[in-house]
Design a protein around this motif. Structure first.
Motif, PDB file in Angstrom:
ATOM      1  N   LEU A 129     105.084  29.189 -28.921  1.00  0.00           N
ATOM      2  CA  LEU A 129     104.724  30.131 -29.982  1.00  0.00           C
ATOM      3  C   LEU A 129     105.264  29.745 -31.356  1.00  0.00           C
ATOM      4  N   HIS A 130     106.387  29.012 -31.412  1.00  0.00           N
ATOM      5  CA  HIS A 130     106.918  28.665 -32.751  1.00  0.00           C
ATOM      6  C   HIS A 130     105.988  27.689 -33.471  1.00  0.00           C
ATOM      7  N   THR A 132     102.617  27.960 -33.450  1.00  0.00           N
ATOM      8  CA  THR A 132     101.282  28.521 -33.679  1.00  0.00           C
ATOM      9  C   THR A 132     101.296  29.503 -34.852  1.00  0.00           C
ATOM     10  N   LYS A 137     100.053  33.629 -32.270  1.00  0.00           N
ATOM     11  CA  LYS A 137     101.180  34.178 -31.483  1.00  0.00           C
ATOM     12  C   LYS A 137     100.736  35.508 -30.873  1.00  0.00           C
ATOM     13  N   ASP A 182     104.355  28.304 -39.673  1.00  0.00           N
ATOM     14  CA  ASP A 182     104.242  28.863 -38.320  1.00  0.00           C
ATOM     15  C   ASP A 182     105.605  29.143 -37.688  1.00  0.00           C
ATOM     16  N   ASN A 186     109.288  33.046 -36.262  1.00  0.00           N
ATOM     17  CA  ASN A 186     110.224  32.978 -35.129  1.00  0.00           C
ATOM     18  C   ASN A 186     111.662  33.079 -35.628  1.00  0.00           C
ATOM     19  N   LEU A 191     109.553  37.712 -32.562  1.00  0.00           N
ATOM     20  CA  LEU A 191     108.955  37.675 -31.215  1.00  0.00           C
ATOM     21  C   LEU A 191     109.142  38.964 -30.397  1.00  0.00           C
TER      22      LEU A 191
END
Ligand SMILES: C[S@@+](CC[C@H](N)C(=O)[O-])C[C@H]1O[C@@H](n2cnc3c(N)ncnc32)[C@H](O)[C@@H]1O
Length: 224
Positions: A129-130, A132, A137, A182, A186, A191
């Motif tokens: 996810l970090h 995208t 995400k 992106d 994070n 998150l």
């Protein structure tokens, strides 16, 4: 398995390669081993999942398959599947997993994948996810929730909130390779909130692991 979401040959795939640049993919496993204390956080994910015989497990953005191999060693009587849109990393994953019983799907993790492959007892995803965009995400987490059977669990590991020295190390390593746009959400700690937005009701931060590239956080999240 060839997912319908696989990028057609010759087009620019809309994902960040595993180590930021396609040319660095051959170095991915060595870099992750040397710089992220992967033996610690992958083992912690395996323990937190506590897999049972017969369970179906999906690794979203499985990359070179390292987490699936750790899961296969710990829980051989499970059905393990990885999905990733990058054919280069999947080639490496298939070679590493030649003697293990793991299914790999080439393509994006999207609605058509979920419709085709059905639901899973556990979904795992690490360091995806970090890399995208924020909307991806959101859609990946919502898809992970939909891909879970009732009573299932998600185990996520990724760079979470970065403070102090961890923020400096994260800037000098992950953000230097993957860019800031992106990765910054994070580092700002988005998150946990995105997990809630995606419909997870029980969200437990299992552990934060300090590494040379920033702090990696492990979550277990359940839809109920
Ligand atoms: C940094 S790598 C992490 C690989 C692996 N999970 C690990 O722990 O080593 C991120 C991976 O996510 C994959 N990825 C990016 N977008 C994706 C998507 N929409 N669906 C599935 N995988 C995706 C990339 O191709 C890449 O292999």
């Amino acid at each position: 398995v060839n997912g319908s979401g696989a990028p057609p040959d010759g087009t620019r795939p809309d994902f960040t390669p595993a180590l930021g640049y396609r040319a660095l993919t051959p170095l991915y496993d060595a870099a992750i081993a040397a710089l992220t204390r992967e033996h610690v956080w992958r083992a912690r994910m395996v323990a937190a999942l506590d897999l049972r015989a017969g369970e179906r497990v999906l690794d979203v953005g499985c990359g070179t398959g390292s987490l699936l191999l750790a899961l296969s060693a710990a829980a051989p009587a499970t059905f393990l599947m990885g999905v990733d849109p990058d054919g280069d990393v999947l080639k490496r994953a298939r070679a590493k997993a030649a003697s293990a019983d793991i299914a790999f799907a080439h393509g994006f993790f999207d609605e058509s994948f979920i419709a085709r492959e059905g639901r899973f007892d556990a979904v795992v995803s690490s360091l995806v996810l970090h890399q995208t965009p924020i909307e991806t995400k959101r859609s990946l987490l919502a898809g992970m929730r939909r891909a879970l059977k009732g009573g299932g669990r998600l185990c996520l590991a990724d760079y979470g909130r970065q403070t102090g020295l961890m923020r400096l190390l994260f800037r000098a390593s992950v953000q230097a390779l993957d860019g800031v746009e992106d990765t910054q959400p994070n580092a700002d700690g988005v998150l946990s909130e995105l997990l809630r937005e995606a419909g997870f009701k029980t969200i437990v931060e299992v552990e934060q692991i300090r590494t040379a590239t920033g702090s990696i956080c492990i979550w277990i999240a359940r839809p109920s």
